[in-house]
Design a protein around this motif. Structure first.
Motif, PDB file in Angstrom:
ATOM      1  N   GLU A  92       0.840  -1.197   0.000  1.00  0.00           N
ATOM      2  CA  GLU A  92       0.000   0.000   0.000  1.00  0.00           C
ATOM      3  C   GLU A  92       0.877   1.250   0.000  1.00  0.00           C
ATOM      4  OE1 GLU A  92      -3.355   0.595  -0.383  1.00  0.00           O
ATOM      5  OE2 GLU A  92      -3.320  -1.525  -0.928  1.00  0.00           O
TER       6      GLU A  92
ATOM      7  N   ILE B 273       2.105   1.768  -3.486  1.00  0.00           N
ATOM      8  CA  ILE B 273       1.045   2.244  -4.374  1.00  0.00           C
ATOM      9  C   ILE B 273       0.818   3.737  -4.189  1.00  0.00           C
ATOM     10  CG2 ILE B 273      -1.455   2.154  -4.784  1.00  0.00           C
ATOM     11  CD1 ILE B 273      -1.228  -0.896  -4.338  1.00  0.00           C
ATOM     12  N   HIS B 274       0.855   4.199  -2.952  1.00  0.00           N
ATOM     13  CA  HIS B 274       0.529   5.593  -2.654  1.00  0.00           C
ATOM     14  C   HIS B 274       1.741   6.504  -2.511  1.00  0.00           C
ATOM     15  CE1 HIS B 274      -3.661   4.550  -2.287  1.00  0.00           C
ATOM     16  NE2 HIS B 274      -3.330   3.551  -1.495  1.00  0.00           N
TER      17      HIS B 274
ATOM     18  N   GLU C  92      -2.733   4.597  -9.566  1.00  0.00           N
ATOM     19  CA  GLU C  92      -3.023   3.611  -8.517  1.00  0.00           C
ATOM     20  C   GLU C  92      -3.647   2.356  -9.124  1.00  0.00           C
ATOM     21  OE1 GLU C  92      -6.079   2.998  -4.858  1.00  0.00           O
ATOM     22  OE2 GLU C  92      -5.091   4.958  -4.969  1.00  0.00           O
TER      23      GLU C  92
ATOM     24  N   ASP D 138       6.297   1.698  -6.613  1.00  0.00           N
ATOM     25  CA  ASP D 138       6.523   3.139  -6.558  1.00  0.00           C
ATOM     26  C   ASP D 138       7.757   3.570  -7.347  1.00  0.00           C
ATOM     27  OD1 ASP D 138       8.292   1.923  -4.789  1.00  0.00           O
ATOM     28  OD2 ASP D 138       8.178   3.524  -3.311  1.00  0.00           O
TER      29      ASP D 138
END
Length: 169
Positions: free
Chosen positions: A50, A53-54, A78, A138
């Motif tokens: 997560e 992803i962010h 995303e 990322d």
């Protein structure tokens, strides 16, 4: 990734009223109903995935600045990163049909879906698989040609809202 998958499966179970407790997800919309389930993925920390992803991805550790997602042709970074999670899982499990469904033919290395399926094991070598598995979500390089895994081993493009492999090197 197992904890993430477990969470997704439990969330799907809580919302599902049928006899099966396993939810299936469409790889282009990340919504229930697709061909491939999100089970038995590579073990990774949910928070790490997560976070990847962010995480900001406009400047990499080496100071390089990739092209913006929009300039690379991706409407929702995303969603694409979540697709990459699925793609990694398909490769891990050698789900050739799922991978083939997301290849834009003809490729330089494969002219047709049948040819691709016949030669899958020659195309997806251990070295290529390693590059795919090591790709951080990322740190996806992109430019006007799309997004790439590793050092250009696999290239992707978003075409009419779907993600496709457009090159395997």
């Amino acid at each position: 990734m197992r904890p993430l998958i477990l969470c997704l499966l439990l969330a799907g179970w809580a919302c599902h009223s049928g006899p099966s407790t396993q939810k299936r997800y469409d790889s282009t919309t990340m919504t229930p109903g697709g061909k491939d389930s999100l089970s038995n993925g590579a073990p990774q920390d949910v928070d790490s995935l997560e976070a990847q992803i962010h995480a900001p991805d406009t400047v990499f550790e080496d100071g390089s600045r990739p092209t913006s997602w929009a300039a690379a042709g991706f409407n929702n970074p995303e969603r694409f990163k979540r697709f990459l999670m699925l793609f990694k899982d398909w490769v891990k499990k050698d789900q050739v049909d799922s991978i083939t469904d997301h290849v834009r033919f003809p490729l330089r290395a494969a002219g047709s879906p049948a040819w691709f399926k016949e030669r899958y094991t020659h195309l997806f070598t251990p070295a290529l698989k390693t590059a795919i598995f090591r790709q951080r979500l990322d740190r996806v390089f992109r430019n006007g040609q799309g997004a790439m895994i590793g050092r250009g081993e696999v290239w992707f493009q978003e075409i009419r809202g779907r993600y496709y492999v457009t090159a395997i090197n």
